[in-house]
Design a protein around this motif. Sequence first.
Motif, PDB file in Angstrom:
ATOM      1  N   UNK A  73       0.835  -1.200   0.000  1.00 24.54           N
ATOM      2  CA  UNK A  73       0.000   0.000   0.000  1.00 24.54           C
ATOM      3  C   UNK A  73       0.874   1.257   0.000  1.00 24.54           C
ATOM      4  N   UNK A  74       1.961   1.240   0.744  1.00 23.28           N
ATOM      5  CA  UNK A  74       2.873   2.388   0.774  1.00 23.28           C
ATOM      6  C   UNK A  74       3.507   2.598  -0.602  1.00 23.28           C
ATOM      7  N   UNK A  75       3.920   1.529  -1.263  1.00 18.58           N
ATOM      8  CA  UNK A  75       4.496   1.648  -2.610  1.00 18.58           C
ATOM      9  C   UNK A  75       3.464   2.207  -3.582  1.00 18.58           C
ATOM     10  N   UNK A  79       3.666   5.731  -5.699  1.00 20.35           N
ATOM     11  CA  UNK A  79       3.570   5.819  -7.159  1.00 20.35           C
ATOM     12  C   UNK A  79       2.448   6.769  -7.573  1.00 20.35           C
ATOM     13  N   UNK A  80       1.350   6.783  -6.835  1.00 18.06           N
ATOM     14  CA  UNK A  80       0.265   7.729  -7.122  1.00 18.06           C
ATOM     15  C   UNK A  80       0.741   9.157  -6.902  1.00 18.06           C
ATOM     16  N   UNK A  81       1.497   9.393  -5.843  1.00 18.85           N
ATOM     17  CA  UNK A  81       2.036  10.736  -5.585  1.00 18.85           C
ATOM     18  C   UNK A  81       2.966  11.194  -6.713  1.00 18.85           C
ATOM     19  N   UNK A  85       2.419  14.498  -9.104  1.00 12.01           N
ATOM     20  CA  UNK A  85       3.435  15.549  -9.255  1.00 12.01           C
ATOM     21  C   UNK A  85       3.748  15.765 -10.730  1.00 12.01           C
ATOM     22  N   UNK A  86       3.894  14.683 -11.494  1.00 11.73           N
ATOM     23  CA  UNK A  86       4.177  14.823 -12.921  1.00 11.73           C
ATOM     24  C   UNK A  86       3.012  15.486 -13.657  1.00 11.73           C
ATOM     25  N   UNK A  87       1.785  15.138 -13.276  1.00 10.17           N
ATOM     26  CA  UNK A  87       0.612  15.736 -13.910  1.00 10.17           C
ATOM     27  C   UNK A  87       0.523  17.224 -13.613  1.00 10.17           C
ATOM     28  N   UNK A  88       0.776  17.602 -12.377  1.00  8.84           N
ATOM     29  CA  UNK A  88       0.748  19.019 -12.006  1.00  8.84           C
ATOM     30  C   UNK A  88       1.832  19.783 -12.759  1.00  8.84           C
ATOM     31  N   UNK A  89       3.020  19.206 -12.840  1.00  7.88           N
ATOM     32  CA  UNK A  89       4.123  19.861 -13.553  1.00  7.88           C
ATOM     33  C   UNK A  89       3.773  20.056 -15.032  1.00  7.88           C
TER      34      UNK A  89
END
Length: 146
Positions: A73-75, A79-81, A85-89
């Motif tokens: 779940x942490x992994x 990966x979602x985070x 971040x890439x989408x926001x950038x």
Amino acid sequence: MISKKNNKKLRRYQKTKSVNYKSLPLNNELKSIVQAKHTMIQSGPLPDPQTLEQYNSIVPDAAERIIKMAEEQAKNRQSIDIIKIKTIRFSQIFGVIAAFIISMTAMIGGFILILTGHSVSGWISILSGVSPLIAVFIGDYNKNKH
């Protein structure tokens, strides 16, 4: 039913941080109610070691599976985070490029209008292309100033 007198005493002692309930001047009815309250708060992806041990006693290797599930779940969350971040950038870069293209189109159109003899319309077009850029730069300046 708790009497009004005991209810006032209980509210007064609930406001304190730590109370030795045996020392409270309450009757037995209220003491039994107060002593029955027990709260356990657990926070985090994994239960405490005692609970994991209890799971293991019920289902073999349950603790290991729970820990593995928490790691996966942490992994997944990481990966979602990264995707966020890439989408926001990308959105930010695309927004800047789109704003530049729109502003330049308005300004070039304004210059063409001025050259063809429509000076008022041309200046309005130029100002409408430049003013959002000025507003963005002023806004960024004010953010950095404070």
